[in-house]
Each structure stands twice: as C-alpha cells, then as structure tokens.
Scaffold this motif. Sequence first.
Motif, PDB file in Angstrom:
ATOM      1  N   GLY A 349       0.516  -1.432   0.318  1.00  0.00           N
ATOM      2  CA  GLY A 349       0.151   0.273   0.129  1.00  0.00           C
ATOM      3  C   GLY A 349       1.586   1.461  -0.050  1.00  0.00           C
ATOM      4  O   GLY A 349       1.850   1.052  -0.451  1.00  0.00           O
ATOM      5  N   HIS A 350       0.728   2.110   0.811  1.00  0.00           N
ATOM      6  CA  HIS A 350       0.805   3.394   0.966  1.00  0.00           C
ATOM      7  C   HIS A 350       1.918   3.069   1.701  1.00  0.00           C
ATOM      8  O   HIS A 350       3.266   4.372   2.163  1.00  0.00           O
ATOM      9  N   HIS A 351       2.460   2.377   2.417  1.00  0.00           N
ATOM     10  CA  HIS A 351       3.543   1.939   3.356  1.00  0.00           C
ATOM     11  C   HIS A 351       4.725   2.352   3.019  1.00  0.00           C
ATOM     12  O   HIS A 351       5.337   1.652   1.388  1.00  0.00           O
ATOM     13  N   HIS A 352       6.742   2.384   3.485  1.00  0.00           N
ATOM     14  CA  HIS A 352       7.115   2.150   2.867  1.00  0.00           C
ATOM     15  C   HIS A 352       7.468   0.730   2.747  1.00  0.00           C
ATOM     16  O   HIS A 352       7.647  -0.381   3.534  1.00  0.00           O
ATOM     17  N   PRO A 353       8.882   1.026   2.182  1.00  0.00           N
ATOM     18  CA  PRO A 353       9.496  -1.021   2.374  1.00  0.00           C
ATOM     19  C   PRO A 353       9.763  -1.222   3.325  1.00  0.00           C
ATOM     20  O   PRO A 353      10.339  -0.839   3.770  1.00  0.00           O
ATOM     21  N   VAL A 354       9.173  -2.508   3.673  1.00  0.00           N
ATOM     22  CA  VAL A 354       9.821  -3.131   5.023  1.00  0.00           C
ATOM     23  C   VAL A 354      11.051  -3.661   5.404  1.00  0.00           C
ATOM     24  O   VAL A 354      11.634  -4.395   4.188  1.00  0.00           O
ATOM     25  N   VAL A 355      12.049  -4.023   6.171  1.00  0.00           N
ATOM     26  CA  VAL A 355      13.522  -4.494   6.326  1.00  0.00           C
ATOM     27  C   VAL A 355      12.935  -5.888   7.676  1.00  0.00           C
ATOM     28  O   VAL A 355      12.730  -6.271   8.384  1.00  0.00           O
ATOM     29  N   MET A 356      13.084  -7.385   6.493  1.00  0.00           N
ATOM     30  CA  MET A 356      13.358  -7.684   7.245  1.00  0.00           C
ATOM     31  C   MET A 356      14.644  -8.827   7.065  1.00  0.00           C
ATOM     32  O   MET A 356      15.481  -9.087   5.953  1.00  0.00           O
ATOM     33  N   LEU A 357      14.610 -10.061   8.228  1.00  0.00           N
ATOM     34  CA  LEU A 357      15.956 -10.083   8.942  1.00  0.00           C
ATOM     35  C   LEU A 357      16.289 -11.944   9.442  1.00  0.00           C
ATOM     36  O   LEU A 357      14.578 -11.701   9.965  1.00  0.00           O
ATOM     37  N   ASP A 358      17.229 -12.567   9.505  1.00  0.00           N
ATOM     38  CA  ASP A 358      16.868 -14.223   9.439  1.00  0.00           C
ATOM     39  C   ASP A 358      17.586 -14.433  10.654  1.00  0.00           C
ATOM     40  O   ASP A 358      18.743 -13.489  10.666  1.00  0.00           O
ATOM     41  N   VAL A 359      16.809 -14.086  12.204  1.00  0.00           N
ATOM     42  CA  VAL A 359      17.958 -14.118  13.887  1.00  0.00           C
ATOM     43  C   VAL A 359      17.689 -15.282  13.935  1.00  0.00           C
ATOM     44  O   VAL A 359      18.362 -15.648  14.954  1.00  0.00           O
ATOM     45  N   SER A 360      17.546 -16.466  13.298  1.00  0.00           N
ATOM     46  CA  SER A 360      17.411 -17.847  13.746  1.00  0.00           C
ATOM     47  C   SER A 360      18.266 -17.951  14.471  1.00  0.00           C
ATOM     48  O   SER A 360      18.533 -19.344  15.100  1.00  0.00           O
ATOM     49  N   SER A 361      20.124 -17.559  13.700  1.00  0.00           N
ATOM     50  CA  SER A 361      21.469 -18.255  13.933  1.00  0.00           C
ATOM     51  C   SER A 361      21.526 -17.192  15.411  1.00  0.00           C
ATOM     52  O   SER A 361      22.904 -17.791  16.130  1.00  0.00           O
ATOM     53  N   GLU A 362      20.984 -16.390  15.787  1.00  0.00           N
ATOM     54  CA  GLU A 362      21.369 -15.720  17.183  1.00  0.00           C
ATOM     55  C   GLU A 362      20.891 -16.347  18.353  1.00  0.00           C
ATOM     56  O   GLU A 362      20.480 -17.666  18.718  1.00  0.00           O
ATOM     57  N   ASN A 363      21.598 -16.022  19.126  1.00  0.00           N
ATOM     58  CA  ASN A 363      21.345 -16.381  20.730  1.00  0.00           C
ATOM     59  C   ASN A 363      19.889 -16.262  21.503  1.00  0.00           C
ATOM     60  O   ASN A 363      19.955 -14.529  21.581  1.00  0.00           O
ATOM     61  N   LEU A 364      19.022 -16.673  21.310  1.00  0.00           N
ATOM     62  CA  LEU A 364      17.685 -15.855  21.067  1.00  0.00           C
ATOM     63  C   LEU A 364      17.625 -16.530  22.825  1.00  0.00           C
ATOM     64  O   LEU A 364      16.414 -15.725  23.124  1.00  0.00           O
ATOM     65  N   LYS A 365      18.605 -16.181  24.040  1.00  0.00           N
ATOM     66  CA  LYS A 365      17.941 -16.567  24.870  1.00  0.00           C
ATOM     67  C   LYS A 365      18.417 -14.625  25.646  1.00  0.00           C
ATOM     68  O   LYS A 365      18.483 -14.602  26.306  1.00  0.00           O
ATOM     69  N   ASP A 366      19.496 -14.246  24.988  1.00  0.00           N
ATOM     70  CA  ASP A 366      19.743 -12.894  24.325  1.00  0.00           C
ATOM     71  C   ASP A 366      19.099 -11.686  24.620  1.00  0.00           C
ATOM     72  O   ASP A 366      19.267 -11.854  22.860  1.00  0.00           O
ATOM     73  N   PRO A 367      18.443 -10.828  24.813  1.00  0.00           N
ATOM     74  CA  PRO A 367      17.709  -9.283  24.209  1.00  0.00           C
ATOM     75  C   PRO A 367      18.798  -8.579  23.429  1.00  0.00           C
ATOM     76  O   PRO A 367      18.712  -7.707  22.637  1.00  0.00           O
ATOM     77  N   TYR A 368      19.703  -8.896  24.096  1.00  0.00           N
ATOM     78  CA  TYR A 368      20.657  -7.461  24.057  1.00  0.00           C
ATOM     79  C   TYR A 368      21.263  -7.672  22.788  1.00  0.00           C
ATOM     80  O   TYR A 368      21.978  -6.799  21.738  1.00  0.00           O
ATOM     81  N   PHE A 369      20.977  -8.611  21.543  1.00  0.00           N
ATOM     82  CA  PHE A 369      21.250  -8.974  20.351  1.00  0.00           C
ATOM     83  C   PHE A 369      21.066  -8.374  19.451  1.00  0.00           C
ATOM     84  O   PHE A 369      20.767  -8.015  18.060  1.00  0.00           O
ATOM     85  N   LEU A 370      19.639  -8.191  19.916  1.00  0.00           N
ATOM     86  CA  LEU A 370      18.344  -7.061  19.357  1.00  0.00           C
ATOM     87  C   LEU A 370      18.817  -5.483  19.059  1.00  0.00           C
ATOM     88  O   LEU A 370      18.648  -4.952  18.060  1.00  0.00           O
ATOM     89  N   SER A 371      20.465  -5.736  20.105  1.00  0.00           N
ATOM     90  CA  SER A 371      20.540  -4.043  19.460  1.00  0.00           C
ATOM     91  C   SER A 371      20.879  -3.575  17.983  1.00  0.00           C
ATOM     92  O   SER A 371      21.199  -2.380  17.045  1.00  0.00           O
ATOM     93  N   ALA A 372      21.609  -4.912  17.259  1.00  0.00           N
ATOM     94  CA  ALA A 372      22.290  -4.638  16.322  1.00  0.00           C
ATOM     95  C   ALA A 372      21.214  -4.465  14.957  1.00  0.00           C
ATOM     96  O   ALA A 372      21.843  -4.298  13.914  1.00  0.00           O
ATOM     97  N   VAL A 373      20.095  -4.810  15.746  1.00  0.00           N
ATOM     98  CA  VAL A 373      18.791  -3.768  14.078  1.00  0.00           C
ATOM     99  C   VAL A 373      17.901  -3.051  14.684  1.00  0.00           C
ATOM    100  O   VAL A 373      16.975  -2.823  14.381  1.00  0.00           O
ATOM    101  N   GLY A 374      18.622  -2.493  15.876  1.00  0.00           N
ATOM    102  CA  GLY A 374      17.976  -1.244  16.308  1.00  0.00           C
ATOM    103  C   GLY A 374      17.286  -0.754  17.644  1.00  0.00           C
ATOM    104  O   GLY A 374      16.882   0.319  17.726  1.00  0.00           O
TER     105      GLY A 374
END
Length: 659
Positions: A349-374
């Motif tokens: 629609g009128h929304h700007h293009p989205v950014v999608m990333l694969d985080v399946s190999s990251e440490n999913l017990k640590d919320p701090y890894f999300l700093s890499a994606v903002g």
Amino acid sequence: MEEVVGQQALKNVLQGGYCNSLTKYSRFLTREVSIGDVPMGGFNPIRIQSMTTTDTMDTIGTVEQTIRMVNSGCEYVRITAPSMKEADNLANIKKELRLRGYNVPLVADIHFTPNAAEAAARIVEKVRVNPGNYADKKRFENIEYTQQAYQAELDRIYKKFTPLVKICKEYGTAMRIGTNHGSLSDRIMSHYGDTPRGMVESAMEFIRMCEDLNYYNLVISMKASNTQVMVQAYRLLVETMVKEGMNYPLHLGVTEAGDGEDGRIKSAVGIGTLLEDGLGDTIRVSLTEDPEFEAPVAKALALRYEKRSASSEQRERLNDETGIDIKDLPYSPYEYSRRQSASVQHIGGHHHPVVMLDVSSENLKDPYFLSAVGYSYNAGLDKYNMADQTCDIVYLGDQLPSFSFPGNLKQVYNYATWISLKDKNNCHPLLSYKEYLDVELKDDHLNLVKVDATEGGDLSLLKGNVVLLLETNVAHGMAAQRSFFIDLVKNNIQVPVIIKRTYEGLNADDLMLYAASDLGALLTDGFGDGIWISTDKTIGLSLINSTSFGILQATRTRISKTEYISCPSCGRTLFDLQETTQMIRSRTDHLKGIKIGIMGCIVNGPGEMADADYGYVGTGPDKITLYRGKEVVKKNVNAARALDDLIELIKEDGNWVQK
C-alpha cells in the motif's frame, strides 16, 4: 563482424526500449572509442577510472597520486584543469609519468574554460566537457527563451565549441560529453526543467554538433546525486541515441555519493541498476575518500558482470527474442512510480518498504542481540529503545526465543512451528506456495508465502492476508524477479511482495555492492514492498541491517537518516573534504530526512547538490558560502564558524531537533 553485430544490437534496441533484453544479461554493444592505447566500448571490458584530488600545479604530488590510482586498478586518470596554467601543466605531469613508465591515458576535466580545454586536448588523451558549463549560461535565473533566441544561443555555442572539436580530431583526442543533473544551463532549464529529459537533450545538442563536424570519438555520461534521476537519464539517453542511429559508450557514475558504506551502496544502486541491463562501458565511483579507494569498488562491480557475460555467447544471442516486449511495458522505466499493492499489516500500500532479517542463528536467550537491528534493551525498565534503523520483521525458523520481543517487531516462523505456538500474538507463518494451498488453518493477520521467480503458480488462489516472499537462485536474478513483477502488474495482482536475495561466500564489501545492485534495480523501478538479505553467518547482523536501510535510502524509497551529498574532491577543492564531511556529520547525523550538500568548490556548488536542502560550499581559502536549496543565504563565511551558521539556518527553518 563487429559492425554486423553492432547493427543488430541497434536494431534490437530500436524495436523498443533502452537495452537488449529485460530477461537476460546482454551487454549493449557500443562504438569503440580510442583513448590512448586503452580503447573503450565495443567488446572491450568495462573500464575503471577515477580522478586526482591534488592541486594540478603540484606536478610530483599529482604524478605520485596517479601512480597509486593506477596500482589500485585505474585504467584512466582524470585531472582537473580549471584554467590555462593547469591545462599547460598537464604536459609536465604526463612527461613525468611516462619517464616513470606509466602510460595510463589522462583525461582533462573542463568546466567553464574553453581555452583550457583546447590547450589540454593537445596534451592528454581525452577531455571532459560539461555542456551545462561549457560556453553556455548558468546563472540559476528564470529565463524564458523564444525559439529564435534558443536557436541563436545554440549557434553561438556551436561556434565556441567547434575549435575544440577540430583540435580533438587533429590530435586523436577523445571527448566525454558529461552532463550533470545539477548544472543544466538556463536555456535547457527553460525548455525542459530540471529533468532527465533536460539532461539528455543537453548532451544530445553537443553530440549532434560533433557529428556535424564528423567527429565521433565520444563518450557520454548522465550523472546525478539522485539515483532515480541518474538511472532514468541514462535510459532516456540510450533510447534517444539509438533513434538517431548512435551507440556511443557510456561513462557511469553517481555524483557526490558520499563516503564509507553509504557511498558504496549509493554508487552500486545507480551504477549496478544500469549494469544489470547491460549498459555501461566505464565506471567511476565517486567517494569522499582518497581516489585510490574508488577503483577497487568499481572493479568489484564490473567483475561481476564480466563473469556473467561471454562475448561469444552474447554474439549468438543478439537475435534472440527478449521474452518481454520492451515497447509494451506496463510501467515506465523513465520515471518513478511505485507498483500498486494492497496493504497487509503495514506491508504494501502506501507504507514504506519493510526490512526483514534472519535471526534464527542468534542467541535467542539474550535480548541484547537485538541492538544490532536497532532495538536497545534496558534491563532495569524491561523496555526497548528504538533507533532510526530498526528492522520490521525477523525470521526465526523453528527457533523459539526465551524473552519477549519488542511489540512492534513481527516474528515469522516456519508453518509447522507457528501452528504449535500457544501465543501467536505478533507471530506469523512462512509457507511454501503448496503449503498455503494445502493447510486449513492460516493466520488471520499475515501469511508469508514463498514463491520462486522462475516457477509458475496461480497467484489468484492466494486469498486473504498474504504477502509474497519472492526468491530466486538464478545468475541474473534481478531480471527474473523483475519479470515476475511485470506479470503481477499486467494481471493486476496487487499482493504485496518482499524481495529476498541470498548471497553465499561473499565478503562484506561485495555483499553491499551485489545487494545494492540487485535490490536497488527493482526498487528504482517501483518494485518491492520490502527486502530480505540473507547471507553467511560470518556477516554480522548489524551490517545486513544497515545495508538494507542504506539501499532503501539510496533508492529514495525509505528515508531513515541524514543524507550527505558530498563531492569526491579534486584539485579545485578549497578545504579538507573528508575532515569537513566528518565534522558536519558529527553534529547533524541525527536530522532524519535532511539532505546536506558538502561541496569543495563553486564548480561543484549549487548545481551538483541540486536536490540538497542545505549546502556548504567552498568559495575561497577559509571561506564558505551557505545555501538553502539553490539559494545563497550567507556568502564568504569564515570556515571556523560556518558549521555553527549552518546549524542556525537549519534551526531558523524549524528543521532542527535535539540529539
């Protein structure tokens, strides 16, 4: 043989459009032009060049920088000659280079001085003239030209330009007719405006003059700092040239691309989009860095297409059908218009293009890894702080996190894992086309459906809240995905599409260049409601995220940060451009959506930063002139206080925010 193949290539393009084929890689065959002993065009490889940043009167400094540039991969070296003294000194530079065993062809860069061009043409192998500056008027005035006055001005330019052409013919000197978006003459602006068509006509006038004088040793360029304008202008140029029976070589470049990651991505978006369509015979990547760092970037871009093309196969394929009728495209490749799509969960629609990333190999017990994606996690408050470049969707595959994700970050799982989730809030399934048709339970909000660009399927069966994930693994994947989009438009299928490209075995630099070329080419034509770059685990998540946003920024489809339109420096530059750019960036890089032009001299002044909001231009030793758009606001400001005055100007306009 080359003449026959060249005629066939022209015939193919004349049948409609700006390139040989929209479905396969086929380099557009141009006239071969002699430039010293390094010919350009025809079946020659894509040539690499750059421009010195030294004072042209510093003979030894210019020679030594030229040698560093040649050793880094430059096949032509351009040197500024703003006046007669610099033009004359080109002889000393050339002599010293030859004494040291370097025979690299030299190019004199000319703007306002026909006499300097005429002197340089007797010395170097090629001269570059800018039609907007050479013997034409550019005063940034609103002037209306009658047809009679317009022709009278053309006649005057013809007389002024003829001596240079005759000298080039006599000495065997090549010429680049280099049009720039920001330096169109008042005469061109009065008839065509600040447009790609105006850029093309500006060059064509000079090309026609050359042909009238039986001079054909020409190279043409259509540069702009806006990648959309740059791409559209080159395409229009090719279409216009072939209608008049011309096929001159193309010099590709994005002006004032900037430095670092931004400069590389922006250059690759503009240059790569054209290379994807087989256009381009020489590349200059303009970075606000030392010139020896430009050639490796240009070489990496060119090498990708040299590997993709074998000239013997190309000759055999010139008679092939394109697969897509270029004359009957359901969109215009000469102006930007985003493909119409439905809106599904803020995608399309009128929304700007989205950014999608694969985080399946990251440490999913640590919320701090999300700093890499903002997303910066604050443990004390159990909250996330968002940066300007925060990805919109993450793919987790079959992995389950042990903490709560930010509320505005969508999670995507493989269907079998998604169906087993107890809490499906903000979680969505990824399905194959067949899975989607077979399963009964689907998500009420968003279903991502994988499709291959080269495989068929009745997309009308995809009902409800569906977003396509468009993949490809073919060598010329951009063309395959573009063909898919063309079919969607022709059949009025408005399902949103996220473009996915997978890259394996690439270093970080090549990843940026390849992704910017592939995804940028589609976004430039208005295709794509999101992007997903997938690559090896060795490439950090932060780089993939910043590259994704950099591509969207460079294509002007999603602005997430301040944009710096910064010239690459040359012998005309009146201050340390790299140091000044970093100084300005350090105090303004939080002004999301603002465009600031940083130009080393008046030649690269109000024209070259054509679409900047503000300009910082060197006009003398330690003197800066500040611009609002193309309007001079303050002249000859002392350099020590110029940045403070620029910030005050931004504040006056209500565009300043605190960090």
